[in-house]
Motif scaffolding. Structure first.
Motif, PDB file in Angstrom:
ATOM      1  N   GLN A 172      17.219  -2.994  -1.993  1.00  0.00           N
ATOM      2  CA  GLN A 172      17.293  -4.418  -2.339  1.00  0.00           C
ATOM      3  C   GLN A 172      18.733  -4.909  -2.313  1.00  0.00           C
ATOM      4  O   GLN A 172      19.013  -6.045  -1.919  1.00  0.00           O
ATOM      5  N   GLU A 177      16.167  -8.113  -0.082  1.00  0.00           N
ATOM      6  CA  GLU A 177      14.712  -8.212  -0.231  1.00  0.00           C
ATOM      7  C   GLU A 177      14.211  -7.097  -1.129  1.00  0.00           C
ATOM      8  O   GLU A 177      14.806  -6.008  -1.169  1.00  0.00           O
ATOM      9  N   THR A 178      13.109  -7.362  -1.812  1.00  0.00           N
ATOM     10  CA  THR A 178      12.485  -6.272  -2.563  1.00  0.00           C
ATOM     11  C   THR A 178      11.898  -5.273  -1.568  1.00  0.00           C
ATOM     12  O   THR A 178      11.689  -5.576  -0.387  1.00  0.00           O
ATOM     13  N   LEU A 180       8.882  -4.283  -1.407  1.00  0.00           N
ATOM     14  CA  LEU A 180       7.621  -4.838  -0.909  1.00  0.00           C
ATOM     15  C   LEU A 180       7.871  -5.859   0.202  1.00  0.00           C
ATOM     16  O   LEU A 180       7.205  -5.837   1.241  1.00  0.00           O
ATOM     17  N   GLN A 181       8.838  -6.741  -0.007  1.00  0.00           N
ATOM     18  CA  GLN A 181       9.158  -7.755   1.006  1.00  0.00           C
ATOM     19  C   GLN A 181       9.691  -7.102   2.289  1.00  0.00           C
ATOM     20  O   GLN A 181       9.342  -7.506   3.401  1.00  0.00           O
ATOM     21  N   TYR A 182      10.527  -6.099   2.123  1.00  0.00           N
ATOM     22  CA  TYR A 182      11.135  -5.433   3.270  1.00  0.00           C
ATOM     23  C   TYR A 182      10.078  -4.712   4.112  1.00  0.00           C
ATOM     24  O   TYR A 182      10.117  -4.747   5.353  1.00  0.00           O
ATOM     25  N   GLN A 184       6.910  -5.442   4.319  1.00  0.00           N
ATOM     26  CA  GLN A 184       5.819  -6.298   4.777  1.00  0.00           C
ATOM     27  C   GLN A 184       5.768  -6.424   6.308  1.00  0.00           C
ATOM     28  O   GLN A 184       4.748  -6.092   6.921  1.00  0.00           O
ATOM     29  N   GLU A 189       2.225  -5.075   7.665  1.00  0.00           N
ATOM     30  CA  GLU A 189       1.572  -5.937   8.655  1.00  0.00           C
ATOM     31  C   GLU A 189       1.185  -5.177   9.923  1.00  0.00           C
ATOM     32  O   GLU A 189       0.056  -5.316  10.410  1.00  0.00           O
ATOM     33  N   THR A 197       0.415  -4.610  -3.546  1.00  0.00           N
ATOM     34  CA  THR A 197       1.176  -5.076  -4.713  1.00  0.00           C
ATOM     35  C   THR A 197       2.018  -3.920  -5.233  1.00  0.00           C
ATOM     36  O   THR A 197       1.665  -2.751  -5.059  1.00  0.00           O
ATOM     37  N   SER A 200       7.360  -4.098 -10.766  1.00  0.00           N
ATOM     38  CA  SER A 200       8.812  -4.303 -10.746  1.00  0.00           C
ATOM     39  C   SER A 200       9.412  -3.991 -12.103  1.00  0.00           C
ATOM     40  O   SER A 200       8.723  -4.023 -13.129  1.00  0.00           O
ATOM     41  N   ASN A 206      11.439  -3.602  -7.357  1.00  0.00           N
ATOM     42  CA  ASN A 206      10.215  -2.792  -7.329  1.00  0.00           C
ATOM     43  C   ASN A 206      10.504  -1.384  -7.838  1.00  0.00           C
ATOM     44  O   ASN A 206      11.548  -0.803  -7.541  1.00  0.00           O
TER      45      ASN A 206
END
Length: 483
Positions: A172, A177-178, A180-182, A184, A189, A197, A200, A206
């Motif tokens: 992060q 990015e978290t 999870l975001q990184y 994704q 995807e 999910t 955190s 996270n």
């Protein structure tokens, strides 16, 4: 070896994939004989699902709490950041957090690198997670860096969930990015993993070492990516060199032998016997990759006997794989049909002792019971039974929580009893004429709560117990009296 881009893995019959249905059935029989509670199972070979099953009320669309299997996903994110040039495994840990390091940095802390976090070789003498979770200001990074580092990093294996949290914090820090975001667009995807999910820390990082929830098929797809050495369809998601490093022995964690916790540790992956490697989590969450058999086994569970699960895999499933596809000609179609029947009928039986009691007449519109002070901070409770439905209302400092239960059968519903609202299945039976037994299965987790309510002359006594737990599974009895 198959590669593909579909959101779901393709399916083929066991015989087409060279897998013995009898051996898979023997594995299921073994689990039952050893009282090992699985919640789901998916066996994949050559990129195709060969066998799958869920023990109802668990189901294929439900995510399941992964616990430390989350660590293998965190390692994957670090591998992706390395190949993007955002960091290097030789980078010192303290270099990322100049504002959080102690005034005096010990030589061992200064020597700690990202690779030491990955291999659980930080040099700590104890898991740092407890002091991190207890810190009052919520700064887990600073709390980690303040812990004494007794050993030279890289020389001493210690399973350390705080180390995986630091990997998440570093990611992060360098990406903004978290975790999870990184992951994704880079992992979730492409693999068709929908709605993951991740828990955190108080500062929004996270947790890394635990807290991820995905479905059983998502676990299988993750294992298949590793089996395919980082390829998914025509796209390379992860460098083969990282896969090889992450899943090979980076540090010794014991003397081998019959324990699958002593075969060596990689980058947040465990080495196993038989040339196998795995990610795993508490209470039996498994992603097992069998390179020689070109197979992946994904399982979720609610058991403390993790070695027992693996022993069953080695004893029964390893024998199931034929060297060449289609060479199980001697195995009749009836065996696969029998297995399919078993898989479709998997079920966690709710307790069934006494279906009813004369005391039920008192619970048609019962009064609330005020509870004596207790460690769970429960304030009051009320139980009503109408027909084959029981309704439990519990008041605590967060408010009122309701659970609906079926008579000796699971009733699906939702409750806020366990912090966040979640899906549950609940049932009730009478343990004796004066004692009601309630079972609440938290079907996105391994946990089942059993509550005994004994009706006394002037009130009740409540006794509760979890099937699996990190701490003491049984709570002290709670007394209550009618309002």
């Amino acid at each position: 070896m198959s590669v593909f881009t579909e959101k779901s893995l393709p399916r083929k019959s066991l015989k087409e994939l060279g897998i013995s249905a009898r051996n898979v059935n023997d594995f299921l029989t073994y689990l039952k004989a050893h009282s090992i509670e699985l919640h789901s199972l998916m066996l994949v070979r050559h990129g195709h699902v060969a066998a799958e099953g869920w023990w109802a009320p668990y189901g294929p669309d439900l995510p399941h709490m992964l616990f430390s299997l989350s660590k293998s996903f965190t390692s994957t994110a670090i591998g992706m950041a390395v190949q993007e040039g955002k960091l290097n495994v030789e980078d010192p840990v303290v270099s990322f957090f100049p504002e959080d390091v102690p005034k005096e940095i010990s030589p061992n802390l200064a020597a700690m690198q990202i690779k030491h976090l990955l291999m659980m070789g930080t040099g700590h003498a104890f898991d740092t997670m407890d002091p991190l979770a207890r810190v009052k200001d919520g700064n887990w990074v600073r709390a980690f860096l303040e812990q004494p580092v007794e050993h030279q990093p890289g020389t001493f294996f210690l399973y350390n969930t705080g180390a995986t949290y630091m990997l998440s914090a570093i990611l992060q820090n360098v990406t903004g990015e978290t975790l999870l975001q990184y992951l994704q667009p880079r992992l979730f995807e492409p693999l068709g993993i929908a709605n993951p999910t991740w828990e955190s820390c108080p500062r929004g990082i996270n947790t890394g070492g635990f807290g991820l929830k995905v479905t059983t098929e998502d676990i299988a797809k993750f294992g298949q990516l590793y089996l395919q050495k980082g390829l998914w369809g025509e796209r390379r998601l992860l460098e083969e060199s990282w896969i090889d490093a992450a899943t090979s022995k980076q540090i010794s964690n014991g003397d081998g032998g019959d324990s699958d916790w002593a075969q060596g540790y990689g980058y947040q992956f465990w080495r196993c016997r038989h040339g196998v490697y795995r990610g795993d989590g508490a209470f039996g969450q498994f992603c097992i990759v069998l390179p020689e058999q070109e197979a992946v086994l994904a399982m979720t569970s609610g058991t403390n006997d993790l070695q027992g699960v693996l022993n069953g895999v080695w004893e029964h499933l390893l024998k199931a794989f034929d060297k060449g596809e289609g060479s199980l000609a001697d195995e009749d179609a009836a065996a696969e049909k029998d297995l399919q029947h078993v898989l479709e009928g998997l079920y966690i039986e709710p307790p069934r002792i006494e279906p009813g009691s004369v005391r039920e007449a008192e619970l048609g519109n019962s009064n609330r019971c005020l509870l004596e002070p207790n460690a769970l901070d429960l304030q009051s409770t009320r139980i009503e039974i109408h027909g084959d439905t029981a309704v439990l209302d519990i008041q605590d400092k967060r408010g009122e929580h309701r659970v609906e239960l079926g008579r000796q059968s699971w009733r699906l519903g939702r409750t806020t009893l366990f912090e966040e609202e979640e899906q549950i299945a609940a049932s009730f039976t009478w343990k004796s004429s004066d004692t009601l037994l309630l079972s609440i299965q938290r079907i996105e987790t391994p946990f089942r709560l059993s509550i005994e309510i004994e009706f006394l002359e002037e009130g009740i006594e409540i006794r509760s117990q979890f099937n699996v737990s990190f701490g003491e599974p049984t709570s002290a009895p709670i007394r209550g009296h009618l309002e």
